[in-house]
Scaffold this motif. Structure first.
Motif, PDB file in Angstrom:
ATOM      1  N   SER A  38      41.804 -18.462 -25.137  1.00 58.75           N
ATOM      2  CA  SER A  38      42.528 -17.030 -24.136  1.00 58.75           C
ATOM      3  C   SER A  38      44.065 -17.019 -23.535  1.00 58.75           C
ATOM      4  CB  SER A  38      41.412 -15.533 -23.546  1.00 58.75           C
ATOM      5  OG  SER A  38      41.030 -16.116 -22.412  1.00 58.75           O
ATOM      6  N   GLY A  39      44.744 -15.931 -23.234  1.00 63.27           N
ATOM      7  CA  GLY A  39      45.536 -15.864 -22.062  1.00 63.27           C
ATOM      8  C   GLY A  39      46.151 -14.759 -22.296  1.00 63.27           C
ATOM      9  N   ASP A  40      47.025 -14.239 -21.097  1.00 58.06           N
ATOM     10  CA  ASP A  40      47.560 -13.344 -20.996  1.00 58.06           C
ATOM     11  C   ASP A  40      48.371 -13.195 -20.177  1.00 58.06           C
ATOM     12  OD1 ASP A  40      46.728 -12.678 -18.520  1.00 58.06           O
ATOM     13  OD2 ASP A  40      44.931 -12.849 -19.455  1.00 58.06           O
ATOM     14  N   ASP A  41      49.699 -12.223 -20.231  1.00 53.55           N
ATOM     15  CA  ASP A  41      51.057 -12.390 -19.805  1.00 53.55           C
ATOM     16  C   ASP A  41      51.654 -11.386 -19.477  1.00 53.55           C
ATOM     17  OD1 ASP A  41      52.984 -13.681 -18.388  1.00 53.55           O
ATOM     18  OD2 ASP A  41      54.619 -14.444 -19.726  1.00 53.55           O
ATOM     19  N   VAL A  42      52.574 -10.290 -18.788  1.00 54.71           N
ATOM     20  CA  VAL A  42      52.580  -9.430 -17.719  1.00 54.71           C
ATOM     21  C   VAL A  42      53.960  -9.401 -16.773  1.00 54.71           C
ATOM     22  CG1 VAL A  42      51.840  -9.070 -16.026  1.00 54.71           C
ATOM     23  CG2 VAL A  42      52.123  -6.531 -17.048  1.00 54.71           C
ATOM     24  N   ARG A  43      54.563  -9.081 -17.693  1.00 56.09           N
ATOM     25  CA  ARG A  43      56.461  -8.657 -16.861  1.00 56.09           C
ATOM     26  C   ARG A  43      57.028  -7.649 -16.694  1.00 56.09           C
ATOM     27  NH1 ARG A  43      61.441 -10.941 -18.279  1.00 56.09           N
ATOM     28  NH2 ARG A  43      63.222  -9.609 -17.876  1.00 56.09           N
ATOM     29  N   PRO A  98      51.297 -14.048 -12.037  1.00 51.02           N
ATOM     30  CA  PRO A  98      51.792 -15.266 -13.743  1.00 51.02           C
ATOM     31  C   PRO A  98      50.680 -15.215 -15.029  1.00 51.02           C
ATOM     32  CG  PRO A  98      49.964 -15.938 -11.835  1.00 51.02           C
ATOM     33  CD  PRO A  98      50.762 -14.569 -11.602  1.00 51.02           C
ATOM     34  N   ALA A  99      51.832 -15.994 -15.903  1.00 52.74           N
ATOM     35  CA  ALA A  99      51.023 -15.840 -17.286  1.00 52.74           C
ATOM     36  C   ALA A  99      49.533 -16.919 -16.448  1.00 52.74           C
ATOM     37  CB  ALA A  99      51.874 -16.750 -18.201  1.00 52.74           C
ATOM     38  N   ARG A 100      48.550 -16.857 -17.655  1.00 55.41           N
ATOM     39  CA  ARG A 100      47.535 -17.549 -17.451  1.00 55.41           C
ATOM     40  C   ARG A 100      46.823 -17.931 -18.696  1.00 55.41           C
ATOM     41  NH1 ARG A 100      43.772 -13.100 -14.581  1.00 55.41           N
ATOM     42  NH2 ARG A 100      43.159 -12.221 -15.771  1.00 55.41           N
ATOM     43  N   TRP A 101      45.625 -18.874 -18.759  1.00 53.42           N
ATOM     44  CA  TRP A 101      44.911 -19.079 -20.096  1.00 53.42           C
ATOM     45  C   TRP A 101      43.877 -19.738 -19.422  1.00 53.42           C
ATOM     46  CZ3 TRP A 101      44.041 -24.341 -20.298  1.00 53.42           C
ATOM     47  CH2 TRP A 101      44.798 -25.036 -20.695  1.00 53.42           C
ATOM     48  N   ASN A 102      42.708 -19.306 -20.516  1.00 53.83           N
ATOM     49  CA  ASN A 102      41.536 -20.948 -20.497  1.00 53.83           C
ATOM     50  C   ASN A 102      41.253 -20.686 -21.810  1.00 53.83           C
ATOM     51  OD1 ASN A 102      40.486 -18.306 -21.202  1.00 53.83           O
ATOM     52  ND2 ASN A 102      39.867 -17.680 -19.462  1.00 53.83           N
ATOM     53  N   VAL A 103      40.342 -21.989 -21.663  1.00 54.06           N
ATOM     54  CA  VAL A 103      39.814 -22.277 -22.841  1.00 54.06           C
ATOM     55  C   VAL A 103      37.955 -22.905 -21.993  1.00 54.06           C
ATOM     56  CG1 VAL A 103      41.762 -23.304 -24.024  1.00 54.06           C
ATOM     57  CG2 VAL A 103      40.697 -25.295 -22.338  1.00 54.06           C
ATOM     58  N   THR A 159      44.683 -25.552 -11.730  1.00 52.01           N
ATOM     59  CA  THR A 159      44.297 -25.897 -13.117  1.00 52.01           C
ATOM     60  C   THR A 159      42.559 -25.356 -12.445  1.00 52.01           C
ATOM     61  OG1 THR A 159      45.103 -26.509 -14.350  1.00 52.01           O
ATOM     62  CG2 THR A 159      42.796 -26.689 -15.112  1.00 52.01           C
ATOM     63  N   LEU A 160      41.730 -25.290 -12.370  1.00 55.34           N
ATOM     64  CA  LEU A 160      40.273 -24.888 -12.609  1.00 55.34           C
ATOM     65  C   LEU A 160      38.898 -25.132 -13.246  1.00 55.34           C
ATOM     66  CD1 LEU A 160      40.491 -21.404  -9.783  1.00 55.34           C
ATOM     67  CD2 LEU A 160      41.317 -23.727  -8.884  1.00 55.34           C
TER      68      LEU A 160
END
Length: 274
Positions: free
Chosen positions: A153-158, A173-178, A217-218
């Motif tokens: 999943s991922g999301d971003d906003v401006r 900022p933009a982020r994603w995870n698997v 990255t975590l």
């Protein structure tokens, strides 16, 4: 789906004065089942909020956050027109979701960092301006077998201040995870084992007085059991966050000027009925 409401809010700050706001808001949404596991959604509506006491009358240092905040008694209510749409695809072992939104604000309430200092603390002013928030998110989950699920999943906003054309401060900022999870029966109980990698990008659109942070990255792990232990139904969950003990600063952290975010964190949770 349709809804509407009317609100009235009154604030009395005694020596600082009293304020009253009223507003009407509504929302309309539709869901179309297009067949083949495809669902299309759309929503449009309005929203509002009144400024808080801190935003109106705050004036002084917040020692725990090492900053000096100054309110603005002339702030008015914030209103917005919000639109979003999305597509879902659901089959037995595949689930996909994509959505986008656009929020147009009149009188957007926000806190603005400045280059001023008072008593050694950076000054933050509560301000108001027309603004635009646009963003999106997406997720996909695949289940190759009944015992394994894979998720990304991922999301971003401006965010843009339409008065100055500057980026809004403190926009994430933009982020994603698997994530991968094994689940199924184990030793007569239902168990799971999961691993997750979360990546947060460095902010790409900074307000002139935002404090930049690095990308990070975590790695997070989880395990758990559900079932009967002795004569009692119980649940056991073990969660390890930031497994590698990575040093990082979250862009939205109020402590990022002088402190890192937490390092490795281990949580054991036991649940049972009375």
């Amino acid at each position: 789906l349709f809804g509407a409401r009317s609100d009235l809010k009154h604030v009395d700050a005694h020596e600082s004065g009293a304020r009253t706001w009223d507003a009407q808001s509504w929302s309309f949404g539709a869901v179309l089942k297009a067949g083949g596991g495809v669902t299309v959604t759309g929503n449009v509506g309005t929203a509002w909020r009144a400024p808080t006491l801190f935003e109106l009358f705050g004036s002084g240092p917040r020692l725990g956050e090492a900053r000096y905040e100054i309110g603005n008694a002339d702030l008015d209510k914030e209103t917005s027109l919000n639109m979003d749409g999305g597509i879902r695809f659901d089959r037995e072992r595949v689930h996909l979701h994509v959505a986008a939104y656009r929020n147009k604000f009149q009188g957007f309430l926000y806190i603005q960092p400045t280059n001023q200092m008072i008593s050694g603390y950076q000054v933050f002013n509560y301000e108001q301006a027309d603004a635009l928030l646009e963003g999106g998110e997406a997720s996909v989950q695949v289940e190759p077998t009944e015992f394994l699920s894979l998720t990304a999943s991922g999301d971003d906003v401006r965010g843009t201040n339409e008065l100055t054309d500057d980026p809004l401060p403190l926009t994430p900022p933009a982020r994603w995870n698997v994530e991968a999870e094994l689940h199924g029966p184990w030793a007569g109980r239902q168990g799971y084992l999961s691993g997750e990698v979360e990546h947060v990008s460095a902010p790409s659109r900074l307000n002139p007085y935002d404090l930049a942070v690095d990308a990070y990255t975590l790695v997070n792990l989880g395990a758990g059991l559900r079932g009967t232990f002795g004569s009692r139904r119980m649940g056991l969950d073990l969660r390890v966050e930031n497994l590698a003990n990575t040093s990082y600063k979250d862009f939205l952290s109020r402590y990022k000027r002088f402190a890192l975010n937490p390092g490795r964190n281990v949580t054991l949770r036991v649940r049972t009925g009375l």
